[in-house]
Design an enzyme around this catalytic site. Structure first.
Site, PDB file in Angstrom:
ATOM      1  N   GLU A 281       0.470  -1.311  -0.405  1.00  0.00           N
ATOM      2  CA  GLU A 281       0.039   0.148  -0.221  1.00  0.00           C
ATOM      3  C   GLU A 281       0.629   1.369  -0.186  1.00  0.00           C
ATOM      4  O   GLU A 281       0.205   2.269  -0.546  1.00  0.00           O
ATOM      5  CB  GLU A 281      -0.667   0.195   1.162  1.00  0.00           C
ATOM      6  CG  GLU A 281      -2.091   0.973   1.490  1.00  0.00           C
ATOM      7  CD  GLU A 281      -3.360   0.598   1.923  1.00  0.00           C
ATOM      8  OE1 GLU A 281      -2.990  -0.466   2.465  1.00  0.00           O
ATOM      9  OE2 GLU A 281      -4.167   1.626   2.539  1.00  0.00           O
ATOM     10  N   GLU A 284       1.948   1.694  -3.377  1.00  0.00           N
ATOM     11  CA  GLU A 284       1.114   2.088  -4.298  1.00  0.00           C
ATOM     12  C   GLU A 284       0.999   3.549  -3.560  1.00  0.00           C
ATOM     13  O   GLU A 284       0.740   4.273  -5.216  1.00  0.00           O
ATOM     14  CB  GLU A 284      -0.362   1.419  -4.000  1.00  0.00           C
ATOM     15  CG  GLU A 284      -1.485   1.426  -4.941  1.00  0.00           C
ATOM     16  CD  GLU A 284      -2.980   0.689  -4.642  1.00  0.00           C
ATOM     17  OE1 GLU A 284      -2.854   0.688  -3.071  1.00  0.00           O
ATOM     18  OE2 GLU A 284      -4.248   0.675  -4.684  1.00  0.00           O
ATOM     19  N   CYS A 307      -8.365  -1.940   4.805  1.00  0.00           N
ATOM     20  CA  CYS A 307      -7.925  -2.973   5.837  1.00  0.00           C
ATOM     21  C   CYS A 307      -8.916  -3.285   5.807  1.00  0.00           C
ATOM     22  O   CYS A 307      -9.229  -4.250   6.472  1.00  0.00           O
ATOM     23  CB  CYS A 307      -6.938  -2.348   6.215  1.00  0.00           C
ATOM     24  SG  CYS A 307      -5.701  -2.438   6.040  1.00  0.00           S
ATOM     25  N   SER A 327      -8.039   1.844  -1.913  1.00  0.00           N
ATOM     26  CA  SER A 327      -5.821   1.232  -2.251  1.00  0.00           C
ATOM     27  C   SER A 327      -7.187   0.097  -2.725  1.00  0.00           C
ATOM     28  O   SER A 327      -7.445  -0.445  -2.336  1.00  0.00           O
ATOM     29  CB  SER A 327      -5.205   1.037  -1.488  1.00  0.00           C
ATOM     30  OG  SER A 327      -4.049  -0.248  -1.117  1.00  0.00           O
ATOM     31  N   LYS A 366     -15.284  -9.337   8.507  1.00  0.00           N
ATOM     32  CA  LYS A 366     -14.301 -10.703   7.968  1.00  0.00           C
ATOM     33  C   LYS A 366     -15.167 -11.377   7.408  1.00  0.00           C
ATOM     34  O   LYS A 366     -14.920 -12.050   6.496  1.00  0.00           O
ATOM     35  CB  LYS A 366     -13.115 -10.868   8.378  1.00  0.00           C
ATOM     36  CG  LYS A 366     -12.725  -9.193   9.267  1.00  0.00           C
ATOM     37  CD  LYS A 366     -10.964  -8.860   8.242  1.00  0.00           C
ATOM     38  CE  LYS A 366     -10.156  -7.908   8.066  1.00  0.00           C
ATOM     39  NZ  LYS A 366     -10.010  -6.902   7.159  1.00  0.00           N
ATOM     40  N   GLU A 369     -16.384 -10.482   3.935  1.00  0.00           N
ATOM     41  CA  GLU A 369     -14.918 -10.803   3.446  1.00  0.00           C
ATOM     42  C   GLU A 369     -14.854 -11.317   2.805  1.00  0.00           C
ATOM     43  O   GLU A 369     -14.246 -11.977   1.206  1.00  0.00           O
ATOM     44  CB  GLU A 369     -13.887  -9.996   3.923  1.00  0.00           C
ATOM     45  CG  GLU A 369     -12.697  -9.177   2.976  1.00  0.00           C
ATOM     46  CD  GLU A 369     -11.552  -8.623   4.108  1.00  0.00           C
ATOM     47  OE1 GLU A 369     -11.175  -9.447   5.369  1.00  0.00           O
ATOM     48  OE2 GLU A 369     -10.780  -7.707   3.298  1.00  0.00           O
ATOM     49  N   GLU A 374     -14.647 -12.348  -5.253  1.00  0.00           N
ATOM     50  CA  GLU A 374     -13.170 -12.034  -5.996  1.00  0.00           C
ATOM     51  C   GLU A 374     -11.889 -12.253  -4.638  1.00  0.00           C
ATOM     52  O   GLU A 374     -10.772 -12.691  -5.181  1.00  0.00           O
ATOM     53  CB  GLU A 374     -13.177 -10.058  -5.817  1.00  0.00           C
ATOM     54  CG  GLU A 374     -13.205  -9.587  -5.081  1.00  0.00           C
ATOM     55  CD  GLU A 374     -14.526  -9.061  -4.267  1.00  0.00           C
ATOM     56  OE1 GLU A 374     -15.666 -10.045  -4.371  1.00  0.00           O
ATOM     57  OE2 GLU A 374     -15.211  -7.913  -3.752  1.00  0.00           O
TER      58      GLU A 374
END
Lengths: 593, 392
Positions: A281, A284, A307, A327, A366, A369, A374
């Site tokens: 990151e 980036e 995050c 990000s 989470k 997630e 993906e």
């Protein structure tokens, strides 16, 4: 000087500041008044009425949480009238509540249950009016069991006041009044960010996490499965609260031993991928800055951190036009999962199809997630099961571990080493501080010029924090940054995230880099953390996190030797081809309804 | 003399609400008076709110006036939702100007009011068109007098609880209509957090009339604790039904004599949230703040009526119209309803009624707003006086 008023509580005279509630005034005399709809993090509702007290001149009882003291008040907190009313109120609540305590995830940690015991509500004469039919298990993160709801609306206020999401709201009236989503759709189909802050504040078992404890036991007990566990930074400073410790105890070593005793094949640390996140990151950010400042091309700035999965779902719903600014780095949990089934699988010579990755997270989002489509970049589902801190504590109990007397041990190596920078990911401002420690050094070749490596302005519990750092003496490669004032902001709690994102939307955001955590206090205040939560508890956890950072030999992500090794052996370079495939992701534009 | 003649005698004695009068004369007179003088007249009249709660009107205005603010609001509560009450509708239909005038007087008195609102019950939307037309003319009239005050109509959405003044404020602000925590009271922090006077339709008309006839004339009517007159809505088993303005202080037996059908066994005073007065107490019960206060609803029941059904009907209403926010009201209403059903069916012993009465007493003192606090009124008065009818 604030005006003071003279009152009496239980015949004891007291002077308190005008505007103080009866509840707070009573606390000054160490008199506890029971509460249910009251929560220190939330605005006052005054709806459950359990906190009623008697005032000599008043026609009715007064709800102490929402009634300010007035001169000459004579308050009695424990009269027959008060006790009778409270008993009635508890009995009423129980009549509306599914009383299957022994089968409830919140058994022994339920405020209604405690009150029922405290007030000896032994018999229930009232007619059962519970509506048992509505169990919403659509969300992978949160289970909503309306039969256990007492309509205190803590969840509603949490969702509105702390998060500005309003996925939950009061609907209908009278006997039909309920806590509902928009058009009473399943939780999985509305703007819910899965942050779980409502779960943290639900006094009963109406809102809990979706539990995967049994699934994890099954994996551990399957001889052909190789079960790898990772633990997030905020878990180690909070797990103790579930096991009888005071808030703020650092129990990393004992926790690792416990995980090994539970039977996980390998015990790794999410802090490792937190360090890796900083490499990716940070690079980036520098790439985007280069594009903007050197190449003079449009670059997606400010860059938002990625995050926090609650924040990601929030921005997908609320500010889909800003998604390019986020990000592309996966969260440390997901980076870990992808690497566990590739890098680790290779090194350990295990077939990735046999690997089960379990995360211990302070978070309910989470869980969602991990299930995103993906997140299959390893060719498998990168993270199989996500457990909250609370679920881990349950597994420790079920294993029969005497946690207090455990010998501490270390994480396994390869993806178990971390730096202080990885640890502070667990507190609001931590990602930013870790990034600054590394980015500054990459750009200037020097350590950040702060005592003890502390970036003080991004620490603490203020809703939106900002800082700026002038880059001077840059290395030749980064000369375009010479003299640039790097401006950053940190927001925690989505209500604060919104403020910052609104500024970006309006086009007047002065920042280059913005850290956002969906939960108040950051991950340490996450929706999967021990209950109860309040500001003092979150501060204690934050203190422990920073102590952990200070206690570590390595404090900067780029100094993590296992990070160096993974780039050398596997990833090659930050933002490289493999990183791109395994460590970065894309986002989905979503609608509000 | 026939009954009608006697009733006519009574109504001739007092005709303040529906009498036509030139409101602009009153407004011109009052606007030329110092606000304190107006307040002093309203105070002197002893007028208490006619919505049911009976809060002294002058005191309410004074409280809002004394609260420092550069903006205050005047709201007319026309959310007439109490079952058995239908007077405000008639007043708005016949004498809306007198209501607007009352609001204007209040605006002048408390100061810094540029906007007033009439919160109209959703079910009265058929009045809207005509009211708006009257209001447009009225606002023009104020403009012509250079008095910087305009009145708007806000239509409710149909919840009974929004007649409770703080729920009404939330509803006006576009929120879910739920009662607020008090204090602060609306006169301190009301609409949009500003000092706000909320008065019932009838109260505002009395203000208009007090400024016309003077407080002394008003004081001549009624009793020490219940000054003036009141509009009553008579329904049920009555020979004479409808809307009548009567002097306060009448006893229930006198009232029943006038309006009843000769077989009245109970009068529900004040609508479903009021008290049920049984025949044996007719002679000792005053209609007024020293006896049973009423927002105007008078429902008469004769011996053919089952008081179980009457109570059942009220409780069904309440369990639906409680906002559902506070525990005692939301659950209490359901428990009282299910409770009398269970006793009726023999599923609970008759002594369960005593437990319900005890729980109702908790509702009265622990509920958040007037709704939950007054559900025990019909419950306790009907169960205590007609216990057999509930059980058998």
């Amino acid at each position: 000087m604030e005006a003071m008023v003279k009152i009496k509580i239980n015949n004891t005279p007291l002077r308190v500041a005008q505007g103080t509630t009866i509840l707070d005034a009573a606390k000054e005399l160490n008199i506890k008044i029971p509460t249910l709809c009251y929560h220190p993090d939330l605005c006052i509702a005054g709806s459950c009425r359990i906190c009623v007290v008697e005032e000599k001149r008043a026609r009715t009882l007064l709800a102490s949480c929402c009634t300010p003291v007035a001169e000459g008040m004579e308050i009695l907190t424990n009269t027959k009238k008060v006790r009778t009313a409270r008993k009635h109120i508890i009995a009423m609540m129980l009549s509306e509540h599914a009383e299957n305590c022994v089968h409830c995830f919140k058994n022994m940690n339920c405020e209604l249950q405690s009150l029922s015991r405290e007030y000896s509500v032994e018999t229930q004469n009232l007619i059962n009016i519970c509506k048992p039919e509505e169990l919403d298990i659509s969300s992978p993160s949160i289970k909503k069991d309306f039969a256990k709801c007492i309509r205190c609306q803590r969840c509603v206020r949490t969702c509105a006041d702390l998060q500005h999401v309003t996925a939950l709201t009061a609907a209908h009236k009278g006997s039909e009044m309920k806590i509902a989503t928009f058009l009473e759709k399943p939780l999985a189909e509305v703007v819910c960010t899965n942050c779980g802050q409502c779960v943290n504040r639900c006094p009963t078992g109406a809102l809990t996490e979706q539990s995967y404890v049994e699934a994890v036991w099954n994996a551990i007990n399957s001889p052909d499965k190789h079960v790898v566990v990772q633990t997030a930074p905020a878990v180690r400073v909070a797990i103790g609260e579930e096991l009888g410790y005071d808030p703020g105890n650092r129990l990393t070593g004992k926790m690792v031993t416990a995980l090994k005793r539970i039977g996980f094949n390998t015990v790794f640390d999410t802090d490792f991928t937190a360090d890796l996140t900083i490499m990716e990151e940070g690079t980036e950010l520098l790439t985007r800055l280069k594009k903007a400042l050197k190449d003079k091309e449009p670059a997606p700035l400010p860059q938002y951190t990625s995050c926090s999965p609650g924040w990601i779902k929030y921005i997908e719903h609320e500010f889909p036009d800003q998604l390019e600014k986020v990000s592309t780095c996966k969260s440390p949990q997901q980076m870990f999962g992808a690497l566990a089934k590739t890098y680790y699988a290779q090194k350990a010579e295990v077939d990735p199809k046999d690997i089960v990755v379990v995360s211990i997270m302070p978070c309910t989002a989470k869980k969602f997630e991990a299930g995103r489509p993906e997140m299959w970049s390893s060719g498998f589902r990168d993270v199989d099961y996500v457990l909250t801190t609370r679920e881990l504590a349950l597994m420790i109990e079920q294993t029969g571990i005497d946690f207090r007397n455990l010998e501490p041990s270390h994480f396994d190596s390869l993806m178990g080493m971390s730096t202080g920078a990885g640890v502070i990911f667990g507190a609001t401002g931590g990602v930013m501080e870790a990034a600054i420690r590394t980015v500054y050094e990459i750009v200037t070749g020097r350590e950040i010029p702060f005592k003890n490596l502390e970036v003080a302005p991004v620490r603490g519990m203020e809703g939106v924090k900002e800082a700026s750092l002038k880059l001077e003496g840059c290395l030749p490669e980064w000369d375009f940054l010479e003299g640039v004032e790097l401006r950053v902001a940190v927001a925690h709690g989505l209500v604060n995230a919104r403020k910052v994102a609104k500024q970006v939307e309006a086009g007047n955001s002065p920042y280059h880099f913005i850290e956002i955590m969906a939960c108040p206090g950051g991950c340490l205040g996450g929706g999967g953390q021990p209950i109860p939560t309040n500001c003092d508890i979150r501060l204690a956890r934050a203190k422990a996190i920073y102590e952990e950072d200070e206690s570590m030999e390595l404090r900067k992500s780029h100094e993590n030797p296992e990070v160096t090794m993974i780039y050398k052996d596997f990833l090659k370079e930050p933002l490289g081809h493999k990183s791109h495939k395994l460590l970065h992701t894309t986002y989905t534009k979503r609608k509000k309804y | 003399m026939t009954k009608t003649d006697i009733i006519n005698e009574h109504t001739k004695k007092v005709n303040l609400i529906f009498e036509d009068c030139n409101c602009w004369d009153i407004i011109d007179k009052v606007l030329s008076m110092p606000p304190d003088a107006v307040l002093s007249d309203i105070n002197a009249s002893g007028l208490k709110g006619r919505g049911g709660a009976g809060f002294p009107t002058g005191l309410k205005w004074k409280s809002a006036k004394e609260q420092p603010s550069n903006e205050r609001f005047v709201i007319c509560n026309a959310d007439e939702g109490e079952p058995g009450t239908f007077k405000d509708r008639q007043i708005l239909h016949e004498r809306a100007h007198k209501v607007f005038t009352g609001m204007t007087l209040c605006a002048h008195t408390i100061g810094n009011v540029s906007k007033g609102y009439l919160y109209l019950r959703a079910e009265y939307n058929d009045l809207l068109e005509r009211l708006q037309k009257d209001l447009d003319e009225f606002n023009e009239g104020l403009k012509a007098r250079n008095f910087p005050f305009t009145i708007n109509i806000i239509s409710g959405s149909g919840a009974y609880v929004c007649g409770e003044e703080t729920a009404l404020l939330d509803s006006m602000e576009g929120k879910r209509g739920e009662p607020r925590n008090k204090p602060p009271f609306p006169t301190v922090s009301g609409f949009k957090g500003k000092p706000t006077v909320i008065n019932n339709v009838e109260t505002l008309v009395y203000c208009t009339m007090i400024m016309l006839i003077g407080p002394e004339e008003f004081l001549k009517l009624g009793t020490k604790d219940s000054r003036g007159a009141k509009v009553f809505c008579i329904s049920g088993d009555a020979d004479v039904k409808g809307i009548y303005e009567l002097e306060l202080g009448m006893k229930v037996d006198e009232f029943v004599e006038l309006f009843g059908d000769g077989d009245t066994k109970a009068v529900q005073v004040g609508g479903s949230s009021g008290h049920c007065v049984p025949r044996k107490k007719f002679s000792e019960t005053f209609l007024g703040f020293e006896g049973v206060p009423t927002g105007g609803s008078m429902m008469l029941f004769n011996s053919s009526r089952s008081m179980y059904h009457v109570l059942h009907n009220y409780l069904e209403f309440f369990q639906e119209e409680s906002c559902g926010l506070c525990t005692p009201c939301r659950i209490g209403c359901q428990q009282l309803l299910r409770g009398i059903e269970a006793v009726k069916r023999g599923e609970k012993p008759s002594t369960y009624l005593d437990e319900l009465i005890a729980m109702a007493r908790t509702m009265r003192i622990a509920s958040k707003c007037g709704l939950g606090q007054s559900v025990p009124n019909p419950f306790i008065s009907i169960v205590e006086n007609f216990r057999e009818e509930i059980i058998y």
